[in-house]
Design an enzyme around this catalytic site. Structure first.
Site, short mmCIF file in Angstrom:
data_model
loop_
_atom_site.label_atom_id
_atom_site.label_comp_id
_atom_site.label_asym_id
_atom_site.label_seq_id
_atom_site.Cartn_x
_atom_site.Cartn_y
_atom_site.Cartn_z
N THR A 5 12.87 4.27 -1.59
CA THR A 5 11.51 3.75 -1.66
C THR A 5 11.16 3.03 -0.36
O THR A 5 11.90 3.10 0.62
CB THR A 5 11.34 2.89 -2.94
N ALA A 60 3.07 8.24 -1.12
CA ALA A 60 2.76 8.78 -2.45
C ALA A 60 1.47 9.59 -2.40
O ALA A 60 1.34 10.63 -3.09
CB ALA A 60 2.64 7.64 -3.46
N LYS A 62 11.21 6.19 3.07
CA LYS A 62 10.98 7.55 2.56
C LYS A 62 10.89 8.61 3.65
O LYS A 62 11.17 9.78 3.41
CB LYS A 62 9.70 7.59 1.72
N ALA A 83 -3.55 7.84 1.70
CA ALA A 83 -2.87 8.94 2.39
C ALA A 83 -1.49 8.46 2.85
O ALA A 83 -0.97 8.89 3.87
CB ALA A 83 -3.70 9.40 3.58
N ASN A 136 11.71 11.15 -2.05
CA ASN A 136 11.90 9.97 -2.90
C ASN A 136 13.17 10.07 -3.74
O ASN A 136 13.55 9.09 -4.38
CB ASN A 136 10.67 9.68 -3.77
N1 LIG Z 1 3.59 5.58 -10.44
C1 LIG Z 1 4.55 6.01 -9.63
O1 LIG Z 1 5.49 6.69 -10.05
C2 LIG Z 1 4.47 5.68 -8.16
C3 LIG Z 1 5.28 6.38 -7.25
C4 LIG Z 1 5.19 6.05 -5.89
C5 LIG Z 1 4.31 5.03 -5.47
N2 LIG Z 1 3.56 4.38 -6.40
C6 LIG Z 1 2.62 3.33 -5.98
O2 LIG Z 1 1.70 3.89 -5.06
C7 LIG Z 1 1.24 2.88 -4.16
C8 LIG Z 1 1.40 3.38 -2.72
O3 LIG Z 1 2.77 3.62 -2.45
P1 LIG Z 1 3.21 4.44 -1.15
O4 LIG Z 1 4.68 4.73 -1.30
O5 LIG Z 1 2.29 5.58 -0.90
O6 LIG Z 1 3.00 3.34 -0.01
P2 LIG Z 1 2.62 3.58 1.53
O7 LIG Z 1 3.24 4.83 2.04
O8 LIG Z 1 2.92 2.28 2.20
O9 LIG Z 1 1.02 3.81 1.51
C9 LIG Z 1 0.15 2.77 1.14
C10 LIG Z 1 -1.25 3.31 0.97
O10 LIG Z 1 -2.10 2.24 0.49
C11 LIG Z 1 -3.12 1.95 1.47
N3 LIG Z 1 -3.33 0.52 1.49
C12 LIG Z 1 -2.40 -0.45 1.42
N4 LIG Z 1 -2.99 -1.66 1.41
C13 LIG Z 1 -4.33 -1.45 1.49
C14 LIG Z 1 -5.47 -2.29 1.52
N5 LIG Z 1 -5.34 -3.62 1.49
N6 LIG Z 1 -6.68 -1.73 1.61
C15 LIG Z 1 -6.81 -0.39 1.65
N7 LIG Z 1 -5.77 0.48 1.60
C16 LIG Z 1 -4.53 -0.05 1.53
C17 LIG Z 1 -2.56 2.51 2.78
O11 LIG Z 1 -3.62 2.74 3.66
P3 LIG Z 1 -3.35 2.83 5.25
O12 LIG Z 1 -2.82 4.20 5.52
O13 LIG Z 1 -4.69 2.60 5.84
O14 LIG Z 1 -2.37 1.74 5.58
C18 LIG Z 1 -1.89 3.79 2.25
O15 LIG Z 1 -2.83 4.79 1.97
C19 LIG Z 1 2.08 1.63 -4.47
O16 LIG Z 1 1.31 0.80 -5.32
C20 LIG Z 1 3.28 2.18 -5.23
O17 LIG Z 1 3.84 1.25 -6.11
C21 LIG Z 1 3.61 4.69 -7.73
#
Ligand SMILES: NC(=O)c1ccc[n+]([C@@H]2O[C@H](COP(=O)([O-])OP(=O)(O)OC[C@H]3O[C@@H](n4cnc5c(N)ncnc54)[C@H](OP(=O)(O)O)[C@@H]3O)[C@@H](O)[C@H]2O)c1
Length: 278
Positions: free
Chosen positions: A68, A137, A72, A134, A93
């Protein structure tokens, strides 16, 4: 739960790890399913990732590990092979450790998302989707939506370059899906979307701004959020209030359980001969 020398071990590598609850849920499931498998988070800093991954190759009772934030993508060059979808998405993942110590990376986030939707009775074929995010996830979700036949995908992300790169990658892999990145949330895009999905972490904290004007939501739309905590994010609450079908983040997590079991061979009988895994 009973952990002994016959137990097949999984890890979840991340930094930080305080937020990880999936390990507890998986352990409960393994116990309920009568499986001699246990999973434990490992707090691994970026500078130590390679050492830890190479060490896991030598751990013969380890069947694999989840990975995680923030590893990743960084882990990709440390693996021996990738599934086709992990290579397309550009991140993993879940990693299977084979008996010879070799490591196969997969990404079941997107399939988990789709399977969760299916369980909620949603078929994405031919539908218009508005996706927020984007990141890691978000990439997995976008590829899975296009692969499952979504007709149109509009991707909105704070970092526009990431949205454009994702839109281009998805369009190249799935030309039948009309994909574009958008640097603003057009009211028309919201109104025309049949599925709205949030893959950002915006909505986890009470002070987070809304993704768009939620008063535009209408009952015929599916509103989905992959955030797990809180379960009812502001987006989902607004969708619920508008009479939309609401798809919770925990569905995506739950749907990944059988996918991970299959990848790591947890669903197959375990045999140990002379201390060596076969
Ligand atoms: N349900 C499930 O099984 C599952 C699985 C995986 C992840 N998730 C959840 O999905 C979410 C994202 O995870 P990830 O692994 O994709 O993380 P990540 O790679 O760090 O991506 C984060 C995403 O959120 C955006 N973001 C973060 N803070 C923001 C803010 N204050 N305002 C606007 N956009 C914001 C980022 O935009 P930028 O590109 O502009 O930074 C990017 O699109 C988390 O909440 C995680 O817990 C859930």
């Amino acid at each position: 739960m009973k952990i002994t020398g016959t137990t097949r071990i999984r890890f979840i590598l991340g930094d930080p790890v305080q937020q990880i609850i999936a390990s507890h849920n998986s352990n409960l499931r393994y116990e309920a399913d009568g499986l001699d498998v246990a999973v434990c988070p490992l707090h691994v800093r970026a500078e130590d990732l390679e050492t830890v991954v190479q060490s896991i190759r030598c751990m013969h009772n380890v069947i694999g590990f989840g990975i995680t934030i923030p590893h990743k993508i960084a882990i990709l060059p440390l693996l021996d092979s990738l599934t086709e979808r992990a290579a397309l998405i550009g991140s993993v993942n879940t990693i299977a450790r084979r008996p010879d110590g070799s490591l196969l990376g997969d990404n079941v986030d997107g399939q988990g998302y789709l399977d969760g939707l299916t369980r909620d009775g949603v078929d994405v074929r031919g539908l218009r989707v508005l996706q927020f995010g984007a990141g890691g996830a978000g990439r997995a979700v976008a590829f899975s939506l296009a692969s499952a036949g979504a007709a149109e995908l509009v991707i909105r992300n704070r970092n526009m370059e990431r949205a454009i790169a994702l839109a281009q990658d998805v369009a190249r892999a799935y030309p039948a899906c009309m994909v574009r990145a958008s640097d603003l949330v057009a009211e028309d895009d919201v109104r025309q979307a049949e599925i709205i999905v949030n893959t950002t972490s915006q909505g986890m904290h009470a002070e987070d701004a809304c993704l768009f004007d939620y008063s535009v939501l209408a009952a015929h739309q599916v509103v989905s959020d992959i955030i797990m905590v809180p379960e009812l994010t502001p987006l989902l609450k607004a969708g619920k209030d508008a009479g939309c079908l609401v798809a919770y983040g925990k569905r995506m997590t739950e749907a990944q359980y059988p996918l991970v079991c299959a990848l790591l061979g947890i669903d197959r009988p375990h045999q140990v001969h002379g201390g060596a895994e076969v």
